[in-house]
Design a protein around this motif. Structure first.
Motif, PDB file in Angstrom:
ATOM      1  N   GLY A  48      13.035   2.517  11.215  1.00 16.68           N
ATOM      2  CA  GLY A  48      12.920   3.403  10.060  1.00 16.68           C
ATOM      3  C   GLY A  48      11.542   3.288   9.436  1.00 16.68           C
ATOM      4  O   GLY A  48      10.667   2.601   9.971  1.00 16.68           O
ATOM      5  N   VAL A  49      11.399   3.945   8.309  1.00 15.24           N
ATOM      6  CA  VAL A  49      10.163   3.827   7.535  1.00 15.24           C
ATOM      7  C   VAL A  49      10.344   2.626   6.624  1.00 15.24           C
ATOM      8  O   VAL A  49      11.374   2.490   5.964  1.00 15.24           O
ATOM      9  N   TYR A  50       9.369   1.748   6.608  1.00 14.77           N
ATOM     10  CA  TYR A  50       9.448   0.520   5.814  1.00 14.77           C
ATOM     11  C   TYR A  50       8.551   0.605   4.585  1.00 14.77           C
ATOM     12  O   TYR A  50       7.650   1.433   4.517  1.00 14.77           O
ATOM     13  N   THR A  51       8.805  -0.327   3.645  1.00 13.05           N
ATOM     14  CA  THR A  51       8.004  -0.352   2.417  1.00 13.05           C
ATOM     15  C   THR A  51       6.530  -0.615   2.699  1.00 13.05           C
ATOM     16  O   THR A  51       5.671  -0.264   1.910  1.00 13.05           O
ATOM     17  N   THR A  52       6.248  -1.270   3.820  1.00 15.07           N
ATOM     18  CA  THR A  52       4.872  -1.336   4.317  1.00 15.07           C
ATOM     19  C   THR A  52       4.971  -1.609   5.816  1.00 15.07           C
ATOM     20  O   THR A  52       6.069  -1.815   6.338  1.00 15.07           O
ATOM     21  N   ASP A  53       3.836  -1.576   6.506  1.00 16.76           N
ATOM     22  CA  ASP A  53       3.881  -1.771   7.954  1.00 16.76           C
ATOM     23  C   ASP A  53       4.541  -3.118   8.282  1.00 16.76           C
ATOM     24  O   ASP A  53       4.017  -4.176   7.939  1.00 16.76           O
ATOM     25  N   PRO A  54       5.720  -3.109   8.926  1.00 17.45           N
ATOM     26  CA  PRO A  54       6.425  -4.368   9.185  1.00 17.45           C
ATOM     27  C   PRO A  54       5.622  -5.319  10.090  1.00 17.45           C
ATOM     28  O   PRO A  54       5.899  -6.513  10.121  1.00 17.45           O
ATOM     29  N   ARG A  55       4.617  -4.785  10.772  1.00 20.38           N
ATOM     30  CA  ARG A  55       3.793  -5.678  11.602  1.00 20.38           C
ATOM     31  C   ARG A  55       2.840  -6.516  10.758  1.00 20.38           C
ATOM     32  O   ARG A  55       2.299  -7.513  11.214  1.00 20.38           O
ATOM     33  N   ILE A  56       2.598  -6.099   9.541  1.00 24.09           N
ATOM     34  CA  ILE A  56       1.672  -6.822   8.666  1.00 24.09           C
ATOM     35  C   ILE A  56       2.430  -7.726   7.714  1.00 24.09           C
ATOM     36  O   ILE A  56       1.985  -8.791   7.360  1.00 24.09           O
ATOM     37  N   ASP A  57       3.598  -7.265   7.269  1.00 21.33           N
ATOM     38  CA  ASP A  57       4.354  -8.038   6.292  1.00 21.33           C
ATOM     39  C   ASP A  57       5.804  -8.123   6.745  1.00 21.33           C
ATOM     40  O   ASP A  57       6.527  -7.120   6.734  1.00 21.33           O
ATOM     41  N   ASN A  58       6.222  -9.335   7.141  1.00 24.60           N
ATOM     42  CA  ASN A  58       7.586  -9.436   7.665  1.00 24.60           C
ATOM     43  C   ASN A  58       8.641  -9.382   6.557  1.00 24.60           C
ATOM     44  O   ASN A  58       9.825  -9.404   6.827  1.00 24.60           O
ATOM     45  N   LYS A  59       8.185  -9.267   5.307  1.00 31.12           N
ATOM     46  CA  LYS A  59       9.158  -9.070   4.218  1.00 31.12           C
ATOM     47  C   LYS A  59       9.367  -7.584   3.924  1.00 31.12           C
ATOM     48  O   LYS A  59      10.080  -7.219   2.989  1.00 31.12           O
ATOM     49  N   ALA A  60       8.705  -6.735   4.675  1.00 23.96           N
ATOM     50  CA  ALA A  60       8.868  -5.286   4.456  1.00 23.96           C
ATOM     51  C   ALA A  60      10.343  -4.922   4.585  1.00 23.96           C
ATOM     52  O   ALA A  60      11.059  -5.491   5.411  1.00 23.96           O
ATOM     53  N   SER A  61      10.797  -3.984   3.751  1.00 21.13           N
ATOM     54  CA  SER A  61      12.208  -3.604   3.864  1.00 21.13           C
ATOM     55  C   SER A  61      12.338  -2.125   4.216  1.00 21.13           C
ATOM     56  O   SER A  61      11.453  -1.324   3.906  1.00 21.13           O
ATOM     57  N   VAL A 107       0.129   8.196  -6.508  1.00 21.75           N
ATOM     58  CA  VAL A 107      -0.633   7.250  -5.695  1.00 21.75           C
ATOM     59  C   VAL A 107      -1.621   6.474  -6.545  1.00 21.75           C
ATOM     60  O   VAL A 107      -2.206   6.998  -7.482  1.00 21.75           O
ATOM     61  N   LEU A 108      -1.774   5.198  -6.183  1.00 21.63           N
ATOM     62  CA  LEU A 108      -2.826   4.389  -6.779  1.00 21.63           C
ATOM     63  C   LEU A 108      -3.501   3.672  -5.611  1.00 21.63           C
ATOM     64  O   LEU A 108      -2.846   2.939  -4.871  1.00 21.63           O
ATOM     65  N   GLY A 109      -4.794   3.932  -5.434  1.00 23.16           N
ATOM     66  CA  GLY A 109      -5.485   3.345  -4.276  1.00 23.16           C
ATOM     67  C   GLY A 109      -6.659   2.491  -4.712  1.00 23.16           C
ATOM     68  O   GLY A 109      -7.324   2.792  -5.696  1.00 23.16           O
ATOM     69  N   VAL A 110      -6.884   1.391  -3.987  1.00 29.20           N
ATOM     70  CA  VAL A 110      -8.077   0.580  -4.255  1.00 29.20           C
ATOM     71  C   VAL A 110      -8.788   0.272  -2.949  1.00 29.20           C
ATOM     72  O   VAL A 110      -8.173   0.170  -1.894  1.00 29.20           O
ATOM     73  N   LEU A 111     -10.105   0.121  -3.069  1.00 34.66           N
ATOM     74  CA  LEU A 111     -10.921  -0.253  -1.925  1.00 34.66           C
ATOM     75  C   LEU A 111     -11.277  -1.722  -2.084  1.00 34.66           C
ATOM     76  O   LEU A 111     -11.769  -2.126  -3.146  1.00 34.66           O
ATOM     77  N   ILE A 112     -10.999  -2.507  -1.057  1.00 37.59           N
ATOM     78  CA  ILE A 112     -11.316  -3.940  -1.114  1.00 37.59           C
ATOM     79  C   ILE A 112     -11.926  -4.371   0.222  1.00 37.59           C
ATOM     80  O   ILE A 112     -11.910  -3.596   1.185  1.00 37.59           O
ATOM     81  N   ALA A 113     -12.428  -5.599   0.291  1.00 37.66           N
ATOM     82  CA  ALA A 113     -12.983  -6.103   1.556  1.00 37.66           C
ATOM     83  C   ALA A 113     -11.857  -6.229   2.578  1.00 37.66           C
ATOM     84  O   ALA A 113     -10.759  -6.689   2.258  1.00 37.66           O
ATOM     85  N   GLU A 114     -12.172  -5.830   3.803  1.00 38.89           N
ATOM     86  CA  GLU A 114     -11.149  -5.760   4.846  1.00 38.89           C
ATOM     87  C   GLU A 114     -10.475  -7.111   5.114  1.00 38.89           C
ATOM     88  O   GLU A 114      -9.290  -7.165   5.432  1.00 38.89           O
ATOM     89  N   GLU A 115     -11.240  -8.200   4.939  1.00 37.85           N
ATOM     90  CA  GLU A 115     -10.665  -9.520   5.265  1.00 37.85           C
ATOM     91  C   GLU A 115      -9.463  -9.869   4.380  1.00 37.85           C
ATOM     92  O   GLU A 115      -8.682 -10.748   4.721  1.00 37.85           O
ATOM     93  N   TYR A 116      -9.309  -9.165   3.258  1.00 39.50           N
ATOM     94  CA  TYR A 116      -8.188  -9.471   2.362  1.00 39.50           C
ATOM     95  C   TYR A 116      -6.982  -8.555   2.566  1.00 39.50           C
ATOM     96  O   TYR A 116      -6.053  -8.572   1.769  1.00 39.50           O
ATOM     97  N   THR A 117      -7.014  -7.748   3.626  1.00 42.71           N
ATOM     98  CA  THR A 117      -5.943  -6.762   3.819  1.00 42.71           C
ATOM     99  C   THR A 117      -4.548  -7.381   3.723  1.00 42.71           C
ATOM    100  O   THR A 117      -3.721  -6.972   2.900  1.00 42.71           O
ATOM    101  N   GLU A 118      -4.305  -8.377   4.565  1.00 42.78           N
ATOM    102  CA  GLU A 118      -2.954  -8.957   4.623  1.00 42.78           C
ATOM    103  C   GLU A 118      -2.592  -9.629   3.301  1.00 42.78           C
ATOM    104  O   GLU A 118      -1.496  -9.445   2.779  1.00 42.78           O
ATOM    105  N   LEU A 119      -3.543 -10.405   2.780  1.00 40.64           N
ATOM    106  CA  LEU A 119      -3.303 -11.134   1.536  1.00 40.64           C
ATOM    107  C   LEU A 119      -2.935 -10.158   0.407  1.00 40.64           C
ATOM    108  O   LEU A 119      -1.938 -10.347  -0.302  1.00 40.64           O
ATOM    109  N   ALA A 120      -3.724  -9.095   0.275  1.00 42.81           N
ATOM    110  CA  ALA A 120      -3.498  -8.136  -0.799  1.00 42.81           C
ATOM    111  C   ALA A 120      -2.163  -7.419  -0.609  1.00 42.81           C
ATOM    112  O   ALA A 120      -1.368  -7.288  -1.544  1.00 42.81           O
ATOM    113  N   LEU A 121      -1.924  -6.985   0.626  1.00 41.81           N
ATOM    114  CA  LEU A 121      -0.696  -6.244   0.898  1.00 41.81           C
ATOM    115  C   LEU A 121       0.546  -7.061   0.561  1.00 41.81           C
ATOM    116  O   LEU A 121       1.463  -6.584  -0.109  1.00 41.81           O
TER     117      LEU A 121
END
Ligand code: ADP
Ligand code: ASP
Ligand code: MG
Length: 411
Positions: free
Chosen positions: A177-190, A385-399
């Motif tokens: 299904g569609v998850y709250t975020t990409d389940p490959r990045i966050d295993n807590k996605a629902s 929508v609310l979007g922010v631009l951040i350094a790519e290295e923080y993608t997982e942490l931020a998500l």
């Protein structure tokens, strides 16, 4: 009895066994008494390989021939799927895009569908045959083969469903299904049981590639219900095990945020010391728009001296060279000191219909990122929508931090 369009993505038809498994799903729906049309993608990895061949011949190959090559992956799976269905005792037949025909304009590798003539296709379905259409491909007015852009089989499937006046378009894929975020990045996605077209459109266009953006746009315009579901689970579409994408509110209405998406392929461009006077933005963004470069977030720094200012904006990473060239060409008119352009940034977007009626969404986002010491380089807001631009290295942490902060973690 319903008329259903079943679409199988690349992983779902990744090898012969998987094609047989997908055929079993189709058979189950037919045995339940449904009329069925099938749309298939190329086997996983095949389209990448075909595009790789084109690039190996020349990075500047003819776009028409690119589509002649890239479209072939789907031709193979359509034939194999029809055979697998016949093997199960069903009447089945493959259709290439041009055989239907699915007509498009001539913008190779991102062609837009003009119309689908389903008279012959529908007749056979009504007579009990399963029609298997090759996704991703169509035919232009001059008879050339075209393709619909990466992930385009979703759009083929939705377009076919609309043309056939199907009851629903079931998109079988490698997640259930569609998850709250990409389940490959966050295993807590629902899993989201039900999401509105509007929210899904924002999720898709901001990086949730589970559905091609254009397929959602089209479904929204024609009110075609979509279901995203797993090819590898036991249930079939008519049991409604997946995520429904339809009109109206989501079942998660009480949540401020329905989902979080991210796009990595961003670049940040800064024009330093631009004259702070009327007409400058037009002088910058007009030529970029005419060059077909999509500009996303724009930030203008307050001027120190009242004479010059810095303007920062984001583009797709692939457009860095063309953006620099275009700005260089306009240098006499724009009068800037220098331009810097770099990748290494990611845009994280919160999406939720609930944002309309609630305040404080942004504050939670900024506090959460501040706590993780993640610097925000640009901000974008719209109704849902609310979007922010951040350094790519923080993608997982931020998500992950945002996912928890908005109460989206799986219980
Ligand atoms: P297919 O080959 O079936 O078209 P895709 O790879 O195009 O499949 O899309 C499915 C993938 O989308 C999943 O494997 C998942 O990693 C990714 N994805 C990204 N965001 C989401 C999301 N919010 N929910 C579900 N899947 C997502
Ligand atoms: N095979 C095409 C791609 O890989 C289309 C699709 O899978 O939807 O982009
Ligand atoms: Mg896809």
């Amino acid at each position: 009895m319903s008329l259903l369009v079943l679409k199988f993505g690349g992983t779902s038809v990744g090898d012969v066994e998987r094609i047989k498994n997908a055929a079993a799903k189709v058979e189950a729906e037919v045995r339940k008494g449904h009329k069925v049309a099938v749309v298939v993608s190329a086997m996983a990895g095949v389209t990448d390989q075909l595009i790789g061949y084109c690039r190996a011949i020349s990075p500047h190959h003819d776009p028409r021939e690119h589509d002649a090559v890239a479209s072939t992956g789907e031709q193979v799976t359509a034939g194999l799927m029809a055979m697998a269905l016949q093997q199960r005792g069903l009447n089945a037949r493959s259709w290439q895009g041009w055989q239907v025909p699915l007509r498009t304009d001539s913008s190779y590798s991102k062609a837009r569908i003009v119309d689908i003539n389903v008279v012959a296709f529908r007749k056979r379905i009504e007579d009990g045959e399963v029609g298997v259409m090759a996704g991703f491909q169509g035919i232009a007015n001059d008879g050339s083969i075209t393709t619909l852009g990466r992930g385009g089989s979703d759009t083929s499937a939705v377009a076919l469903a609309i043309a056939l006046k199907a009851d629903r378009c079931d998109i079988y894929t490698d997640v259930d299904g569609v998850y709250t975020t990409d389940p490959r990045i966050d295993n807590k996605a629902s899993k989201i049981p039900h999401i509105s077209y509007e929210e899904m459109l924002e999720m898709a266009s901001r990086g949730a590639k589970v559905l091609q953006t254009r397929s959602v746009e089209m479904a929204m315009r024609y009110h075609m219900p979509i279901q995203v579901l797993s090819t590898f689970a036991n249930a079939v579409g008519s049991e409604l095990p997946g995520t429904l994408v339809t009109d109206g509110d989501t079942t998660m209405e009480e949540n401020l945020v329905t989902g979080i998406a991210y796009t990595r392929d961003q670049a940040r461009v800064t024009l330093a010391k631009v004259a702070d006077q009327p007409g400058v933005a037009a002088a910058i963004f007009g030529p970029l728009a005419r060059a077909g470069i999509n500009v996303d977030m724009i930030v203008q720094t307050a001027s120190d001296d009242g004479k010059t200012t810095d303007i920062t904006f984001t583009i797709s990473k692939n457009d860095i060279d063309r953006t620099k060239q275009t700005l260089e060409g306009e240098r006499a008119r724009i009068k800037y000191d220098h331009v810097t352009a770099s990748g290494g940034v990611v845009k994280i977007s919160l999406i939720g219909g609930g944002m309309r009626s609630h305040t404080g969404v942004a504050a939670t986002m900024f506090e959460t990122l501040a706590e993780k010491k993640i610097n925000i380089q640009a901000i974008e807001t719209s109704e849902i929508v609310l979007g922010v631009l951040i350094a790519e290295e923080y993608t997982e942490l931020a998500l992950r931090a945002l996912h928890t902060a908005y109460g989206l973690d799986a219980k």
